[in-house]
Design a protein around this motif. Structure first.
Motif, mmCIF file in Angstrom:
data_model
loop_
_atom_site.group_PDB
_atom_site.id
_atom_site.type_symbol
_atom_site.label_atom_id
_atom_site.label_comp_id
_atom_site.label_asym_id
_atom_site.label_seq_id
_atom_site.Cartn_x
_atom_site.Cartn_y
_atom_site.Cartn_z
ATOM 1 N N GLU A 150 -16.902 17.726 2.799
ATOM 2 C CA GLU A 150 -15.869 16.932 3.463
ATOM 3 C C GLU A 150 -15.315 15.853 2.534
ATOM 4 O O GLU A 150 -14.092 15.677 2.424
ATOM 5 C CB GLU A 150 -16.451 16.288 4.720
ATOM 6 N N LYS A 179 -11.415 15.905 1.251
ATOM 7 C CA LYS A 179 -10.515 14.801 1.591
ATOM 8 C C LYS A 179 -9.869 14.236 0.333
ATOM 9 O O LYS A 179 -8.703 13.830 0.346
ATOM 10 C CB LYS A 179 -11.262 13.723 2.366
ATOM 11 N N ASP A 210 -7.246 16.899 7.938
ATOM 12 C CA ASP A 210 -8.476 16.652 8.692
ATOM 13 C C ASP A 210 -8.870 17.864 9.521
ATOM 14 O O ASP A 210 -10.063 18.173 9.657
ATOM 15 C CB ASP A 210 -8.303 15.438 9.604
ATOM 16 N N VAL A 235 -10.402 20.450 7.190
ATOM 17 C CA VAL A 235 -11.700 19.952 6.732
ATOM 18 C C VAL A 235 -12.748 20.132 7.827
ATOM 19 O O VAL A 235 -13.897 20.514 7.550
ATOM 20 C CB VAL A 235 -11.604 18.468 6.320
#
Length: 270
Positions: free
Chosen positions: A147, A151, A157, A160
């Motif tokens: 993650e 990012k 998001d 992810v």
């Protein structure tokens, strides 16, 4: 290959929060293939921007008829994974993707190729000491590391969150196989390489081509060494986890309680 979709991605925030602290029993290779459609860095972790990765040899464009994604994100993910992993571990994650893609393509399952590839390539970060978190399952530590990396690559998001779930759930096929294909694929592919699950469904010539491209390089012993290392250095992370069985077999006076021990120690009279 089957067509791949890029439909809207469903978020998994509430489930993801539960999984972070879950001690549920993982079930590697426990179910058949049923493909239906965030935290602080641990101390001493390696950089997550890929800067430390060695270039390595370029990947083939395809193996056994499976195209290997070549987007900027896919290339950066490979560069990072190669830089922090042994050759044995990197070859395993690549075989994980190829096996799962072959199995899902043969069943005509539609999936997001880049998303499945990135999740597969990053799925075993938690086996590396730099990304392990005290008392956390290796799957969760690896999902958190993935993650953070993604990012920094500006992945959305929503996407992810899918990768996080795919990694956190990959040793529990009974759950992962009921989720969206990109989540199920990591579990199915890793189980095929780890325990031979569904391997008979892959044509022998395709299997040979995959093993030529990404040899096993002593994978069985390497996997056992990784499991025992986690049992020794982070024993409570394997409570109610299949790795605990390995620890009890090989480590004298292994301190992790069994499920029965935990049940009987509950603070109730009956």
């Amino acid at each position: 290959m089957s067509d791949k979709n890029n439909d809207d991605v469903t978020t998994y925030v509430s489930r993801r929060s539960v999984l972070r602290r879950s001690t549920g029993v993982a079930a590697i290779g426990a179910a058949s293939l049923l493909a239906s459609p965030i935290s602080a860095s641990p101390a001493g972790a390696a950089p997550l921007d890929g800067a430390s990765a060695s270039g390595g040899d370029a990947l083939p464009g395809s193996v056994a008829g499976i195209r290997i994604p070549d987007s900027a994100l896919a290339r950066e993910t490979v560069r990072f994974a190669r830089g922090v992993s042994s050759v044995t571990l990197f070859n395993h994650v690549m075989r994980t993707y190829l096996y799962s893609a072959l199995l899902f393509d043969r069943r005509g399952v539609r999936y997001d190729c880049e998303l499945a590839f990135v999740a597969a390539v990053l799925h075993d970060l938690g086996l590396l000491e730099a990304y392990q978190v005290p008392a956390e399952r290796f799957e969760v530590g690896g999902a958190d590391a993935a993650e953070r990396f993604l990012k920094k690559q500006r992945m959305s998001d929503e996407r992810v969150a899918v990768v996080w779930d795919a990694i956190a759930l990959h040793t529990n096929m009974g759950i992962a196989s009921r989720k969206r294909p990109e989540i199920a694929m990591v579990s199915v592919g890793s189980a095929a390489d780890f325990a031979g699950q569904d391997l008979q469904q892959i044509p022998s010539d395709a299997l040979e081509e995959i093993l030529d491209a990404f040899p096993r390089e002593g994978f069985k012993q390497d996997a056992l060494d990784n499991i025992l290392s986690i049992c020794r250095t982070n024993p409570m992370s394997v409570a109610m986890h299949p790795f605990a069985e390995v620890g009890r077999r090989h480590i004298p006076e292994f301190p992790v309680p069994t499920v029965e021990d935990m049940l009987l120690a509950a603070p109730f009279e009956e």
